[in-house]
Design a protein around this motif. Structure first.
Motif, PDB file in Angstrom:
ATOM      1  N   ARG A 247       0.888  -1.290  -0.075  1.00  0.00           N
ATOM      2  CA  ARG A 247      -0.032   0.077  -0.225  1.00  0.00           C
ATOM      3  C   ARG A 247       1.020   1.352   0.104  1.00  0.00           C
ATOM      4  NH1 ARG A 247      -5.433   0.237   2.351  1.00  0.00           N
ATOM      5  NH2 ARG A 247      -6.363  -2.014   2.245  1.00  0.00           N
ATOM      6  N   ARG A 248       2.073   1.177   0.781  1.00  0.00           N
ATOM      7  CA  ARG A 248       2.825   2.507   0.948  1.00  0.00           C
ATOM      8  C   ARG A 248       3.802   2.593  -0.532  1.00  0.00           C
ATOM      9  NH1 ARG A 248       3.420  -0.008   5.928  1.00  0.00           N
ATOM     10  NH2 ARG A 248       5.343  -0.532   5.390  1.00  0.00           N
ATOM     11  N   VAL A 249       4.145   1.288  -1.134  1.00  0.00           N
ATOM     12  CA  VAL A 249       4.703   1.670  -2.376  1.00  0.00           C
ATOM     13  C   VAL A 249       3.741   2.186  -3.356  1.00  0.00           C
ATOM     14  CG1 VAL A 249       5.698   0.406  -4.386  1.00  0.00           C
ATOM     15  CG2 VAL A 249       6.309  -0.439  -1.922  1.00  0.00           C
ATOM     16  N   ALA A 250       2.327   1.715  -3.414  1.00  0.00           N
ATOM     17  CA  ALA A 250       1.397   2.172  -4.383  1.00  0.00           C
ATOM     18  C   ALA A 250       1.349   3.795  -3.963  1.00  0.00           C
ATOM     19  CB  ALA A 250       0.048   1.383  -4.020  1.00  0.00           C
ATOM     20  N   ALA A 251       1.041   4.099  -2.791  1.00  0.00           N
ATOM     21  CA  ALA A 251       0.706   5.415  -2.582  1.00  0.00           C
ATOM     22  C   ALA A 251       1.991   6.211  -3.084  1.00  0.00           C
ATOM     23  CB  ALA A 251       0.725   5.847  -1.151  1.00  0.00           C
ATOM     24  N   LEU A 252       3.132   5.953  -2.859  1.00  0.00           N
ATOM     25  CA  LEU A 252       4.106   6.796  -3.333  1.00  0.00           C
ATOM     26  C   LEU A 252       4.563   6.878  -4.604  1.00  0.00           C
ATOM     27  CD1 LEU A 252       6.927   8.162  -2.288  1.00  0.00           C
ATOM     28  CD2 LEU A 252       8.324   6.124  -2.197  1.00  0.00           C
ATOM     29  N   ALA A 253       4.094   5.649  -5.411  1.00  0.00           N
ATOM     30  CA  ALA A 253       4.221   5.783  -6.808  1.00  0.00           C
ATOM     31  C   ALA A 253       3.288   6.812  -7.302  1.00  0.00           C
ATOM     32  CB  ALA A 253       4.216   4.160  -7.335  1.00  0.00           C
ATOM     33  N   ARG A 254       1.998   6.631  -6.788  1.00  0.00           N
ATOM     34  CA  ARG A 254       0.996   7.600  -7.425  1.00  0.00           C
ATOM     35  C   ARG A 254       1.590   8.949  -7.409  1.00  0.00           C
ATOM     36  NH1 ARG A 254      -4.407   6.536  -8.010  1.00  0.00           N
ATOM     37  NH2 ARG A 254      -4.390   4.716  -6.708  1.00  0.00           N
ATOM     38  N   ARG A 255       2.277   9.194  -6.182  1.00  0.00           N
ATOM     39  CA  ARG A 255       2.463  10.683  -5.907  1.00  0.00           C
ATOM     40  C   ARG A 255       3.660  11.048  -6.851  1.00  0.00           C
ATOM     41  NH1 ARG A 255       1.800   9.344  -0.440  1.00  0.00           N
ATOM     42  NH2 ARG A 255       4.162   9.144   0.005  1.00  0.00           N
ATOM     43  N   SER A 256       4.557  10.043  -7.045  1.00  0.00           N
ATOM     44  CA  SER A 256       5.806  10.331  -7.853  1.00  0.00           C
ATOM     45  C   SER A 256       5.339  10.267  -9.294  1.00  0.00           C
ATOM     46  CB  SER A 256       6.700   9.283  -7.488  1.00  0.00           C
ATOM     47  OG  SER A 256       6.927   9.064  -5.996  1.00  0.00           O
ATOM     48  N   ALA A 257       4.266   9.625  -9.585  1.00  0.00           N
ATOM     49  CA  ALA A 257       4.123   9.642 -11.173  1.00  0.00           C
ATOM     50  C   ALA A 257       4.029  11.207 -11.780  1.00  0.00           C
ATOM     51  CB  ALA A 257       3.078   8.830 -11.485  1.00  0.00           C
ATOM     52  N   GLY A 261       6.432  13.726 -14.506  1.00  0.00           N
ATOM     53  CA  GLY A 261       5.938  13.918 -15.732  1.00  0.00           C
ATOM     54  C   GLY A 261       5.220  12.966 -16.387  1.00  0.00           C
ATOM     55  N   MET A 262       4.757  11.789 -15.701  1.00  0.00           N
ATOM     56  CA  MET A 262       4.091  10.627 -16.294  1.00  0.00           C
ATOM     57  C   MET A 262       2.350  11.176 -16.559  1.00  0.00           C
ATOM     58  SD  MET A 262       5.493   7.429 -14.434  1.00  0.00           S
ATOM     59  CE  MET A 262       4.377   6.307 -15.196  1.00  0.00           C
ATOM     60  N   LEU A 263       1.835  10.550 -17.508  1.00  0.00           N
ATOM     61  CA  LEU A 263       0.433  10.803 -17.871  1.00  0.00           C
ATOM     62  C   LEU A 263      -0.493  10.202 -16.745  1.00  0.00           C
ATOM     63  CD1 LEU A 263       0.336  10.460 -21.613  1.00  0.00           C
ATOM     64  CD2 LEU A 263       0.593  12.754 -20.335  1.00  0.00           C
ATOM     65  N   ALA A 264      -1.574  10.592 -16.369  1.00  0.00           N
ATOM     66  CA  ALA A 264      -2.748   9.932 -15.780  1.00  0.00           C
ATOM     67  C   ALA A 264      -2.835   8.720 -16.109  1.00  0.00           C
ATOM     68  CB  ALA A 264      -3.955  10.618 -15.586  1.00  0.00           C
ATOM     69  N   LEU A 265      -2.799   8.381 -17.411  1.00  0.00           N
ATOM     70  CA  LEU A 265      -3.269   7.023 -17.941  1.00  0.00           C
ATOM     71  C   LEU A 265      -2.071   6.026 -17.549  1.00  0.00           C
ATOM     72  CD1 LEU A 265      -5.165   5.799 -19.867  1.00  0.00           C
ATOM     73  CD2 LEU A 265      -3.620   6.238 -21.681  1.00  0.00           C
ATOM     74  N   GLU A 266      -0.793   6.492 -17.435  1.00  0.00           N
ATOM     75  CA  GLU A 266       0.293   5.710 -16.970  1.00  0.00           C
ATOM     76  C   GLU A 266       0.324   5.392 -15.527  1.00  0.00           C
ATOM     77  OE1 GLU A 266       3.953   6.692 -19.907  1.00  0.00           O
ATOM     78  OE2 GLU A 266       3.013   8.514 -18.955  1.00  0.00           O
ATOM     79  N   GLU A 267      -0.313   6.318 -14.924  1.00  0.00           N
ATOM     80  CA  GLU A 267      -0.141   6.077 -13.430  1.00  0.00           C
ATOM     81  C   GLU A 267      -1.022   5.114 -12.758  1.00  0.00           C
ATOM     82  OE1 GLU A 267      -2.731   8.616  -9.953  1.00  0.00           O
ATOM     83  OE2 GLU A 267      -1.237   9.667 -10.948  1.00  0.00           O
ATOM     84  N   ARG A 268      -2.332   4.696 -13.292  1.00  0.00           N
ATOM     85  CA  ARG A 268      -3.175   3.767 -12.844  1.00  0.00           C
ATOM     86  C   ARG A 268      -2.593   2.337 -12.776  1.00  0.00           C
ATOM     87  NH1 ARG A 268      -7.675   0.493 -14.687  1.00  0.00           N
ATOM     88  NH2 ARG A 268      -9.061   0.183 -13.075  1.00  0.00           N
ATOM     89  N   PRO A 269      -1.869   1.725 -14.121  1.00  0.00           N
ATOM     90  CA  PRO A 269      -1.396   0.480 -14.074  1.00  0.00           C
ATOM     91  C   PRO A 269      -0.116   0.583 -13.038  1.00  0.00           C
ATOM     92  CG  PRO A 269      -1.050   1.535 -16.219  1.00  0.00           C
ATOM     93  CD  PRO A 269      -2.000   2.512 -15.125  1.00  0.00           C
ATOM     94  N   LEU A 270       0.483   1.508 -12.862  1.00  0.00           N
ATOM     95  CA  LEU A 270       1.623   1.620 -11.902  1.00  0.00           C
ATOM     96  C   LEU A 270       1.239   1.395 -10.471  1.00  0.00           C
ATOM     97  CD1 LEU A 270       4.696   2.221 -11.501  1.00  0.00           C
ATOM     98  CD2 LEU A 270       3.769   4.801 -11.143  1.00  0.00           C
ATOM     99  N   VAL A 271       0.203   1.982 -10.171  1.00  0.00           N
ATOM    100  CA  VAL A 271      -0.486   1.737  -8.805  1.00  0.00           C
ATOM    101  C   VAL A 271      -1.080   0.210  -8.777  1.00  0.00           C
ATOM    102  CG1 VAL A 271      -2.249   2.406  -7.197  1.00  0.00           C
ATOM    103  CG2 VAL A 271      -1.215   4.073  -8.424  1.00  0.00           C
ATOM    104  N   ARG A 272      -1.419  -0.283  -9.473  1.00  0.00           N
ATOM    105  CA  ARG A 272      -1.855  -1.477  -9.668  1.00  0.00           C
ATOM    106  C   ARG A 272      -0.870  -2.548  -9.553  1.00  0.00           C
ATOM    107  NH1 ARG A 272      -7.554  -2.124 -10.727  1.00  0.00           N
ATOM    108  NH2 ARG A 272      -6.825  -4.238 -11.361  1.00  0.00           N
TER     109      ARG A 272
END
Length: 478
Positions: A247-257, A261-272
């Motif tokens: 959960r913490r990795v996912a939350a940090l990855a979401r904030r870092s995305a 400069g990543m697009l919102a479209l790229e953020e969701r698979p990163l969190v999953r």
């Protein structure tokens, strides 16, 4: 219901993922629970059960081992190896072990049942499924591992799943005839004699032709959405000090995305991917994760197989295929020194680079059995040096450090059920600390910690620490 913005998965897909996680945790083939579910459903149909009862039986079989991560530490203490040891135990290939006494095993069985039942509640599965899972390895009302045959409080699904599971586990090791002989020794004790007699004529044919039963995946609510984080939470029950890590990795990855400069479209698979990247971790025996000092080559071989099993899970379950494939790249490094594929920079995009960095940062900032947590400055220095050496991406490291610093002082969690002191105790205990360790960290007496723990158990309606941890994660308390 999942919270707004939370990644989700359908109930049926969550059941399938948790079935596979349970199989791997027990050292069983990754399709064991699927095959058992088909056998159990066939047995229910043969016994004249209606479609709803057949569907419930199938779900019970799929979630049979879903609580096994919660007892990995306990079985590691008893058997030395929680994965190979439990496989040998359930396939009746385990040599005599003086530790396998009823007083030692029964509390673990109760914990496994409790956690599996709580998972069914979290997924809002039919009450019959929850009730069966809570009785599957014996009920608390009797002082042994077996329940009174046909007792009115024991659902029929319990006996179907016990019998089908034993046939599926024992046949590969002993042949169908040998499996039926071993099953016959438990007839009238673990399952009714009449049920064994009903199974015997069909056993070989059912094993050879395990098609989907007519009740498969058509139960009410199978397509309802639930939080994907439940999968990560169940996986991390295996190692108490890992609670909430994904959960913490996912939350940090979401904030870092966004910072990267990543697009919102790229953020969701990163969190999953962050929530699913630990699937393969359940295949590694607990002693490997807690061993002090440098790992032996044999241990490293097991650790390097973790992303392989995560990728294989995705290949077997299309609903998480792409997410698990991305998650399996979390340990790759730009210079080719990672694992398991040893990919280099030209094969790793920004998603992979950011995920790897977020996971490394989160691991560094948390305590482990072999080391204390790194401070923020020390973690930043280490990652920056690794980026300079060509292992991590410089932009990903900068984004992760900036995102972590921006979230340095999160708002305190408030909960209507627990007091602030109880939440503090909960956070220490859920990470595997003893009452004495928690008391030392909080500067209170061990007796006070114990009293708070008893109150937390009562308020969360839990009887074991793993069940308490699972509920605390779902409430966002840890």
């Amino acid at each position: 219901m999942p919270m707004q913005g939370e990644e989700t998965i359908t109930v049926e897909d969550a059941v399938q993922v948790l079935a596979l996680v349970g199989d791997l945790s027990m050292g069983l083939p990754p399709d064991h629970s699927i095959r058992t579910a088909r056998l159990a459903a066939r047995l229910a149909q043969e016994n004249g059960d209606a479609v709803d009862a057949c569907s419930a039986t199938r779900l019970v079989a799929l979630l049979r081992w879903s609580g096994s991560t919660a007892t990995a530490s306990g079985f590691a203490n008893l058997l030395g190896d929680d994965v190979a040891g439990r496989l040998a135990m359930v396939t009746r290939a385990l040599p005599g072990n003086p530790n396998l006494t009823l007083p030692n095993v029964l509390p673990l069985a109760h914990t496994q049942c409790e956690v599996a039942g709580d998972i069914a509640v979290s997924l809002q599965l039919p009450p019959a499924v929850e009730e069966s899972l809570r009785h599957l390895f014996g009920g608390a009302r009797r002082g042994d591992m077996q329940d009174v045959l046909f007792a009115p409080n024991i659902p029929r699904s319990v006996f179907y799943v016990r019998l089908a599971g034993d046939l599926e586990m024992l046949a590969p090791a002993h042949g169908t005839g040998g499996a039926l002989r071993l099953i016959g020794e438990r007839a009238g004790v673990k399952y009714p004699v009449s049920l064994v007699q009903r199974l015997a004529p069909h056993a070989q044919a059912w094993l050879d032709e395990l098609g989907e039963p007519t009740c498969a995946a058509d139960y009410s609510g199978h397509d309802r959405l639930v939080a994907l984080s439940i999968v990560a939470d169940v996986i991390e029950l295996k190692l108490p000090w890992l609670a909430g890590y994904s959960r913490r990795v996912a939350a940090l990855a979401r904030r870092s995305a966004g910072l990267a400069g990543m697009l919102a479209l790229e953020e969701r698979p990163l969190v999953r991917a962050a929530l699913l990247h630990g699937i393969g971790r359940v295949t590694v025996p607990n002693p490997v994760w807690t061993r002090p000092g440098k790992l032996a080559p044999a241990d490293w071989l097991k650790v390097r197989q973790v992303p392989f099993w995560t990728a294989r899970a995705g290949a077997q379950l299309p609903a998480i295929g792409a997410d698990a494939a991305l998650g399996s790249l979390v340990y790759e490094r730009l210079d080719g020194s990672g694992y398991y594929r040893k990919l280099r920079a030209d094969r790793l995009g920004m998603q992979e680079r950011l995920l790897a960095t977020a996971a490394a940062w989160t691991a560094l900032r948390a305590p482990r059995p072999w080391r204390a947590a790194h401070g923020e400055a020390a973690a930043a220095t280490l990652l920056t040096a690794q980026a300079a050496a060509g292992r991590f991406d410089r932009h990903a490291v900068a984004a992760v450090i900036a995102a972590a610093q921006a979230a340095r002082s999160p708002a305190p969690v408030r909960d209507a059920l627990l007091s602030e002191r109880e939440i503090e105790v909960l956070r220490h205990i859920s990470l595997g600390e003893t009452s004495r360790e928690a008391a030392r960290a909080m500067r209170i007496s061990p007796a006070s910690v114990h009293s708070h723990v008893e109150t937390i158990f009562e308020k969360l309606r839990s009887r074991s620490r793993p069940a308490m941890t699972l509920k605390a994660l779902a409430r966002g308390l840890i």
